[in-house]
Design an enzyme around this catalytic site. Structure first.
Site, PDB file in Angstrom:
ATOM      1  N   ASN B 404     -14.791  52.077  -1.862  1.00  0.00           N
ATOM      2  CA  ASN B 404     -15.781  50.783  -2.365  1.00  0.00           C
ATOM      3  C   ASN B 404     -15.139  50.416  -3.675  1.00  0.00           C
ATOM      4  O   ASN B 404     -14.667  49.472  -3.760  1.00  0.00           O
ATOM      5  CB  ASN B 404     -17.470  51.805  -2.275  1.00  0.00           C
ATOM      6  CG  ASN B 404     -18.522  51.312  -2.010  1.00  0.00           C
ATOM      7  OD1 ASN B 404     -18.410  49.540  -2.765  1.00  0.00           O
ATOM      8  ND2 ASN B 404     -19.305  51.633  -2.373  1.00  0.00           N
ATOM      9  N   ASP B 405     -15.726  51.487  -4.856  1.00  0.00           N
ATOM     10  CA  ASP B 405     -15.478  50.674  -6.225  1.00  0.00           C
ATOM     11  C   ASP B 405     -14.326  50.250  -5.758  1.00  0.00           C
ATOM     12  O   ASP B 405     -14.566  49.347  -6.766  1.00  0.00           O
ATOM     13  CB  ASP B 405     -16.148  51.664  -7.460  1.00  0.00           C
ATOM     14  CG  ASP B 405     -17.305  52.148  -7.161  1.00  0.00           C
ATOM     15  OD1 ASP B 405     -18.181  51.758  -6.949  1.00  0.00           O
ATOM     16  OD2 ASP B 405     -17.597  53.673  -7.731  1.00  0.00           O
ATOM     17  N   VAL B 406     -13.275  50.454  -5.703  1.00  0.00           N
ATOM     18  CA  VAL B 406     -11.718  49.811  -6.205  1.00  0.00           C
ATOM     19  C   VAL B 406     -11.380  48.853  -5.336  1.00  0.00           C
ATOM     20  O   VAL B 406     -10.306  47.727  -5.060  1.00  0.00           O
ATOM     21  CB  VAL B 406     -10.962  51.193  -5.047  1.00  0.00           C
ATOM     22  CG1 VAL B 406     -11.157  52.588  -5.766  1.00  0.00           C
ATOM     23  CG2 VAL B 406     -10.462  51.559  -3.934  1.00  0.00           C
ATOM     24  N   ALA B 446     -19.473  55.204  -8.746  1.00  0.00           N
ATOM     25  CA  ALA B 446     -19.849  54.467 -10.337  1.00  0.00           C
ATOM     26  C   ALA B 446     -21.022  54.076 -10.337  1.00  0.00           C
ATOM     27  O   ALA B 446     -21.839  53.506 -11.377  1.00  0.00           O
ATOM     28  CB  ALA B 446     -19.338  53.051 -10.787  1.00  0.00           C
TER      29      ALA B 446
END
Lengths: 98, 477
Positions: B404-406, B446
């Protein structure tokens, strides 16, 4: 060996480590951690010396048992570390035969 | 400095050769092809170091071999070997981070025990004259015990967090920076004082404080930062070995300590860079819990497209190239084998399939590569971020699974985002993005919403990762 000789080995080995580790492919960073784990158990050398030292003093016999306990821990790491590294690296092996 | 008789030249030489073997072990990891030879060099080096020690420092009583002690040593090695080998065989690849943390704790504790043994029986180590330990050796021994103790208690906490026995949420004590710095200063002061006074209370107090600081340092660090912590503890275990190598004047230990110390330091640096976090801010702690803790991001009502497994299968079949972006969620769902099956079917259709790995895709450096290798994904199809990022623009489908965040474009554009500046995979540049996610509610580590979900070229596949991939496989077959 005097202190300066040992320090020289240490400093040079740090440089060797720096360059060797940067050349490790990121795909193998997990095996890198498990194998460094295994080799850092070379501390077993100190454990063996403590375990083997013959002494009649109380400190000596306590030291012996501490040494033996450290031998157990270090050898868990040595056998476990090298074996799990070999297991991981073998998974990278299968693909080469294709 | 007065020392007991130095070991003969062959012993020193054998330790040096062992040290060189360890360098070759790491050198071998520069490619999967040479890696197994490297591992064998490592084993040979260890055998040489242990064998040499057992021969030269063999236990003697009245000038003859002390068989009782020899048997005890043999038994200790055998117990360790059985535990180690059984663990290595049984451990699941998803649990590698915990295993490595557990192994680090053992190295740390072994270092403390060796330092304590050297303190109690310094004559055996040739570092004392009439019971007076040389000041240089006292510093080395103090450092060895302190770093070993920090490695031990820190690794135990890291293990508990990674293994889920302890919440991944950062635990923040009031005044923790003051307490930590104070404890650290006390340890250093005690090591300095140790050179003047070798009383037991000095040695044991500094060791005890070091156990405490290891615990205090890791407790406030959140689950998301554990890859850095594990790398850092790897480094510490090396420095502990090096410190004991100084005490024992053993080149194999010093070389190994330096290698492992630099290795862990470099891996910590790589992990920090991949998260765009400074090492200091990671150590200061308080960032990022685990996914449960990071839930509850603001739910913005924006339009998004939902697709089915059949849609995904149809789109991928038509594609020329598909890049798969796996994250840890894929491993949690145990979807890697199904994923490889899907890739095999696509390849049969003439589609080129590649995998893009973000450095923090797993729970430790290189973790995702191992998980894919376990699922028989050929390693030449797996690419690192910097090697593949430019290819997304020329790719038909980016298939995001468990990450997700990456993939969040906000890291490149939104200065207010907590992940701004973190290197991310440019998946949004692909013609179509297929994004597998359990539901639209949750957010990544995050705790930020991902703008990618609402883009015109994104199709959300809402389901459990493994179920979704299984269904796609069915549609493809």
């Amino acid at each position: 060996m005097d202190f300066i000789t040992i320090l020289s080995i240490f400093v040079l080995a740090c440089f060797v480590g720096y360059f060797v580790v940067w050349s490790v492919t990121p795909a193998l960073h997990t095996p890198l951690m498990s194998v460094t784990n295994a080799i850092s158990s070379v501390i077993i050398v100190g454990a063996l010396i403590a375990a083997a030292a013959g002494s009649v003093t109380l400190g000596g016999s306590t030291a012996k048992w501490l040494g033996l306990a450290a031998v157990v821990m270090a050898s868990v790491n040595i056998f476990g570390g090298f074996a799990v590294t070999a297991r991981m690296l073998a998974m990278y092996k299968k693909k080469e035969r294709r | 400095m007065h020392h007991a008789a130095a070991p003969p030249a062959w012993v020193l030489l054998a330790y040096l050769v062992a040290g060189v073997c360890f360098i070759l072990a790491l050198r071998g990891l520069s490619s999967p092809v040479s890696s197994r030879t490297g591992n064998r060099f490592g084993m040979a080096g260890m055998l040489l170091a242990v064998g040499t020690t057992l021969i030269h420092f063999r236990p003697l009583s009245d000038g003859r071999l002390d068989t009782t002690t020899m048997i005890q040593i043999g038994a200790a090695i055998a117990i360790g070997a059985v535990i180690g080998l059984v663990t290595a065989r049984r451990i699941a690849m998803t649990a590698m981070p915990q295993l490595v943390a557990a192994f680090h704790s053992l190295v740390g504790l072994a270092a403390v025990l060796v330092a304590a043994a050297a303190y109690l029986n310094p004559e055996a180590f040739g570092i004392a004259d009439d019971g007076v330990i040389s000041p240089v050796s006292r510093v080395e021994m103090g450092l060895g015990a302190a770093i070993g103790a920090i490695t031990f208690s820190g690794s135990v906490i890291a293990f508990l967090k990674l293994n889920g026995n302890m919440s991944g949420k950062p635990i923040l004590l009031p005044m923790r920076h003051v307490i930590n710095l104070g404890t650290l200063a006390a340890i250093l002061a005690l090591i300095a004082y140790f050179t003047q006074d070798q009383s037991p209370w000095v040695f044991w107090t500094l060791t005890g404080l070091a156990f405490l600081i290891g615990f205090l340092l890791i407790v406030p660090i959140g689950g998301a930062d554990m890859p850095v912590v594990v790398s850092m503890l790897n480094s510490y275990s090396g420095w502990a070995a090096a410190a004991m190598g100084f005490t024992l004047q053993n080149s194999a230990m010093i070389i190994t300590g330096a290698l492992v110390g630099s290795s862990g330091a470099i891996l910590s640096y790589i992990m920090c860079r991949a998260m765009n976090r400074s090492f200091i801010s990671v150590i200061a702690g308080g960032f990022g819990g685990d996914s449960a803790a990071a839930g509850g991001g603001e739910a913005i009502d924006r339009p998004w497209k939902r697709g089915s497994a059949e849609d995904a299968a149809f789109l991928m079949k038509q594609a020329e190239q598909v890049i798969i972006v796996p994250g840890y969620g894929m491993a949690v769902a145990q979807a890697q084998h199904a994923l490889r099956e899907m890739a095999d079917l696509l390849k049969k259709e003439g589609v080129s399939v590649k995998y893009a790995i973000h450095p923090v895709a797993g729970r430790m450096p290189g973790h995702m590569n191992v998980l894919l290798a376990e699922a028989n994904v050929p390693y030449d199809e797996v690419f690192e971020l910097e090697d593949i990022n430019s290819e997304f623009a020329r790719t038909d489908i980016a298939f995001v699974i468990g990450a997700n965040d990456v993939t969040n474009p906000a890291a490149k554009t939104d200065k207010a985002s907590p992940i701004y500046g973190m290197p991310v995979l440019d998946v949004e540049k692909a013609k179509t993005v297929l994004f597998i996610k359990r539901s639209m509610g949750g957010v990544g580590y995050a705790g930020v919403d991902n703008e990618l979900f609402y883009r015109d070229n994104t199709m959300m596949l809402l389901a459990d990762a493994k179920k979704m991939v299984d269904e796609i496989v069915k549609s493809l077959g």
